[in-house]
Design a protein around this motif. Structure first.
Motif, PDB file in Angstrom:
ATOM      1  N   THR A  13      29.130  20.355 -52.079  1.00 37.60           N
ATOM      2  CA  THR A  13      29.680  20.476 -50.731  1.00 37.60           C
ATOM      3  C   THR A  13      29.972  21.954 -50.477  1.00 37.60           C
ATOM      4  O   THR A  13      29.998  22.767 -51.409  1.00 37.60           O
ATOM      5  CB  THR A  13      30.995  19.682 -50.590  1.00 37.60           C
ATOM      6  N   GLN A  14      30.227  22.297 -49.224  1.00 40.86           N
ATOM      7  CA  GLN A  14      30.620  23.664 -48.906  1.00 40.86           C
ATOM      8  C   GLN A  14      31.909  24.028 -49.634  1.00 40.86           C
ATOM      9  O   GLN A  14      32.059  25.142 -50.121  1.00 40.86           O
ATOM     10  CB  GLN A  14      30.793  23.843 -47.397  1.00 40.86           C
ATOM     11  N   LEU A  15      32.809  23.081 -49.733  1.00 40.93           N
ATOM     12  CA  LEU A  15      34.079  23.321 -50.410  1.00 40.93           C
ATOM     13  C   LEU A  15      33.863  23.613 -51.892  1.00 40.93           C
ATOM     14  O   LEU A  15      34.469  24.538 -52.445  1.00 40.93           O
ATOM     15  CB  LEU A  15      35.027  22.137 -50.230  1.00 40.93           C
ATOM     16  N   GLN A  16      32.997  22.859 -52.539  1.00 43.49           N
ATOM     17  CA  GLN A  16      32.750  23.083 -53.963  1.00 43.49           C
ATOM     18  C   GLN A  16      32.124  24.462 -54.205  1.00 43.49           C
ATOM     19  O   GLN A  16      32.506  25.164 -55.142  1.00 43.49           O
ATOM     20  CB  GLN A  16      31.833  21.983 -54.521  1.00 43.49           C
ATOM     21  N   LEU A  17      31.173  24.841 -53.366  1.00 42.55           N
ATOM     22  CA  LEU A  17      30.564  26.160 -53.514  1.00 42.55           C
ATOM     23  C   LEU A  17      31.596  27.251 -53.233  1.00 42.55           C
ATOM     24  O   LEU A  17      31.671  28.245 -53.954  1.00 42.55           O
ATOM     25  CB  LEU A  17      29.358  26.316 -52.572  1.00 42.55           C
ATOM     26  N   ALA A  18      32.409  27.048 -52.221  1.00 43.01           N
ATOM     27  CA  ALA A  18      33.449  28.019 -51.881  1.00 43.01           C
ATOM     28  C   ALA A  18      34.408  28.217 -53.046  1.00 43.01           C
ATOM     29  O   ALA A  18      34.762  29.355 -53.384  1.00 43.01           O
ATOM     30  CB  ALA A  18      34.201  27.558 -50.636  1.00 43.01           C
ATOM     31  N   GLU A  19      34.841  27.127 -53.666  1.00 43.53           N
ATOM     32  CA  GLU A  19      35.758  27.235 -54.805  1.00 43.53           C
ATOM     33  C   GLU A  19      35.105  27.971 -55.968  1.00 43.53           C
ATOM     34  O   GLU A  19      35.753  28.764 -56.644  1.00 43.53           O
ATOM     35  CB  GLU A  19      36.227  25.843 -55.230  1.00 43.53           C
ATOM     36  N   ARG A  72      22.219  24.518 -51.857  1.00 35.20           N
ATOM     37  CA  ARG A  72      23.504  23.860 -52.100  1.00 35.20           C
ATOM     38  C   ARG A  72      23.346  22.348 -52.028  1.00 35.20           C
ATOM     39  O   ARG A  72      23.837  21.620 -52.904  1.00 35.20           O
ATOM     40  CB  ARG A  72      24.537  24.334 -51.062  1.00 35.20           C
ATOM     41  N   THR A  73      22.636  21.861 -51.026  1.00 35.39           N
ATOM     42  CA  THR A  73      22.466  20.408 -50.882  1.00 35.39           C
ATOM     43  C   THR A  73      21.549  19.851 -51.964  1.00 35.39           C
ATOM     44  O   THR A  73      21.763  18.726 -52.417  1.00 35.39           O
ATOM     45  CB  THR A  73      21.944  20.037 -49.478  1.00 35.39           C
ATOM     46  N   GLN A  74      20.561  20.625 -52.399  1.00 37.09           N
ATOM     47  CA  GLN A  74      19.707  20.184 -53.507  1.00 37.09           C
ATOM     48  C   GLN A  74      20.527  19.947 -54.770  1.00 37.09           C
ATOM     49  O   GLN A  74      20.241  19.027 -55.544  1.00 37.09           O
ATOM     50  CB  GLN A  74      18.618  21.219 -53.815  1.00 37.09           C
ATOM     51  N   LEU A  75      21.535  20.781 -54.960  1.00 35.78           N
ATOM     52  CA  LEU A  75      22.396  20.641 -56.138  1.00 35.78           C
ATOM     53  C   LEU A  75      23.511  19.617 -55.929  1.00 35.78           C
ATOM     54  O   LEU A  75      24.291  19.347 -56.841  1.00 35.78           O
ATOM     55  CB  LEU A  75      23.018  21.998 -56.503  1.00 35.78           C
ATOM     56  N   GLY A  76      23.594  19.064 -54.729  1.00 40.73           N
ATOM     57  CA  GLY A  76      24.611  18.060 -54.433  1.00 40.73           C
ATOM     58  C   GLY A  76      26.007  18.632 -54.283  1.00 40.73           C
ATOM     59  O   GLY A  76      26.993  17.918 -54.502  1.00 40.73           O
TER      60      GLY A  76
END
Length: 132
Positions: free
Chosen positions: A26-32, A20-24
């Motif tokens: 946030t937890q919120l963006q992945l969650a959405e 997730r951090t490699q792709l830049g």
């Protein structure tokens, strides 16, 4: 949860966070992207919650990796001891369970002798209906 399952869950969570951090993201963006709460992503990443196979597949798609990525570099040193009953199948498991329920030592010894005689094709003693 077993120690091995916990270590695997922690490792998979670390791999999710790393990707997730490699792709830049946030937890919120992945969650959405997954239609879940950011707290759920946080719990996955910390290993607090287990991840279903279906969710792991969704994560692999959203994070643009193969599912095997989540298990990369995973090293579990613990070997599983053999099962007491041999783990050969349902009949073996049931046989051992039932045998363990026999409380009378003489009956247990008789059952053990019977099984030993039946399992040895070269046994010099023939079992007959009278002997049983």
């Amino acid at each position: 949860m077993s120690k091995v399952a916990k270590r695997v869950g922690d490792h998979v969570g670390e791999r999710i966070r790393t990707r997730r951090t490699q792709l830049g993201l946030t937890q919120l963006q992945l969650a959405e992207a997954l239609n879940i709460s950011y707290q759920q992503v946080q719990k996955y990443e910390t290993g607090a919650n287990r991840i279903s196979a279906g969710r792991l597949y969704e994560l692999s798609v959203k994070l643009q990796v193969e599912i095997s990525y989540f298990f990369g570099d995973l090293q579990i040193q613990e070997s599983t001891p053999p099962m007491e009953h041999g783990g050969k199948g349902r009949a073996t498991i049931e046989l051992v369970r039932n045998y363990n329920e026999i409380s009378d030592p003489s009956v247990r010894a008789s059952v053990n002798s019977l099984i030993r005689a039946l399992s040895d094709p070269n046994s010099s003693e023939m079992l007959t209906k009278e002997a049983i």
